[in-house]
Design an enzyme around this catalytic site. Structure first.
Site, PDB file in Angstrom:
ATOM      1  N   VAL A  99     -20.499 -32.762 -61.124  1.00  0.00           N
ATOM      2  CA  VAL A  99     -20.735 -32.167 -62.434  1.00  0.00           C
ATOM      3  C   VAL A  99     -22.124 -32.615 -62.876  1.00  0.00           C
ATOM      4  O   VAL A  99     -22.486 -33.780 -62.693  1.00  0.00           O
ATOM      5  CB  VAL A  99     -19.694 -32.649 -63.468  1.00  0.00           C
ATOM      6  CG1 VAL A  99     -19.943 -32.015 -64.840  1.00  0.00           C
ATOM      7  CG2 VAL A  99     -18.278 -32.335 -62.982  1.00  0.00           C
ATOM      8  N   CYS A 100     -22.889 -31.681 -63.441  1.00  0.00           N
ATOM      9  CA  CYS A 100     -24.158 -32.028 -64.082  1.00  0.00           C
ATOM     10  C   CYS A 100     -25.076 -32.708 -63.046  1.00  0.00           C
ATOM     11  O   CYS A 100     -25.127 -32.282 -61.891  1.00  0.00           O
ATOM     12  CB  CYS A 100     -23.846 -32.917 -65.301  1.00  0.00           C
ATOM     13  SG  CYS A 100     -25.155 -33.084 -66.522  1.00  0.00           S
TER      14      CYS A 100
END
Lengths: 207, 207
Positions: A99-100
């Site tokens: 994520v991210c």
């Protein structure tokens, strides 16, 4: 399925807890937070501590890994214990996800070479340093490697992952259980739609 | 602005961490997790522990409270230490808010009588026991009392709250920072749109 989420100092809490909640609600799935050593790990705001209940060595072969991002990612890029665990775990996972800015950690572990991948909008171009092709998409699936855009995108990624790893109805059931019927009050969540000048202000909140 | 989020056993992690992330990213805002006693509090899945860094007594007058929900809410309805803190804090807050079944705790503290309010879709009718009028909406604002629908709705609620407590541009800046541009892979997050029969399956995941 056993999911491991590594925590490191100054991770962004929602990067970890969004996918955690989706996957931990799935029948038969369990999630373990791991770190160099078990114990509390503090987030990027300095005001949230999540407990890692196992060390990297304790969880060598999870079925799924979810690597969160955050301002701490940039220090973590030099954390060989973390990168080594990601690299070794990836050798046996069914799914390796991020994520991210967590995708930069997958990149630094050597897992993104030649793949399309995504990350937070502010970090997209950095993916090229790892041989990845930046894709401005919410979730990018490349074989068993799944990357998500910034922070809140981990929820969408985890539902996409769950549908592929089980079936669509299971993912939809979890979506309904967590009432994920988003209604943002503004259309400002992407640099493509946000008012002009907001990106600079948003960057100052992140770093 | 000082935000306090009370934690109690078997809360749902995303109920707390969604609004936490939105509000802790806002410039000049800080968030404290509180509980009966400082220390780790374990969530509804049994696999996530968040640290409360202060007791209720340590934080008697926050500007904002965000009460999360979860399966543990039903035991917490008899927790006079929690209800008493909510009631006393509400006397001084600028905003008193909840996510998911957290609104039942506001109700049990006597704060919803005669107000419209929302909660998780599975718990809506229970609001009537506290004199509230159930509203099947994502976020319901009644004066300084703001309630959100289930779990993930806390993100939308917190952005709505932030816009009212500061200004729309600040809320949009946080939305961009956390790249909250949701793209659920399915339209199954509400009983109104989910495939038939899914609600029963979803309920079995929650309790």
């Amino acid at each position: 399925m056993h999911v491991a989420i590594p925590l490191y100092p100054r991770f962004t809490a929602l990067d970890a807890v969004g996918p955690y909640t989706v996957l931990a609600f799935a029948p038969g799935w369990r999630v373990t937070f791991v770190a160099a050593e078990p114990g509390p790990v503090t987030d990027d705001r300095g005001s949230l501590s999540l407990a890692a209940t196992a060390s990297y060595d304790d969880v060598p072969d999870p079925d799924v890994i979810v690597v969160p991002g955050g301002p701490g990612t940039f220090d973590a890029l030099a954390d060989e214990a973390l990168l080594g665990w990601i690299r070794r775990a990836h050798g046996r996972t069914s799914w390796t996800t991020s994520v991210c800015s967590g995708s930069l950690l997958l990149g630094a572990a050597g897992l993104l070479d030649g793949l399309r991948a995504t990350t937070h909008w502010a970090a997209l171009e950095l993916l090229r340093e790892y041989g990845a092709e930046p894709a401005s998409e919410r979730t990018v699936v490349q074989g068993k490697v799944v990357t998500a855009a910034g922070v809140s995108a981990g929820i969408d990624m985890a539902l996409t992952l769950l549908a592929r790893a089980t079936d669509e109805e299971t993912a939809q059931t979890v979506q309904l259980a967590i009432e994920y019927d988003p209604r943002p009050p503004f259309d400002a969540g992407s640099p493509r739609t946000a008012p002009a000048g907001l990106a600079d202000r948003a960057l100052r909140l992140i770093v």
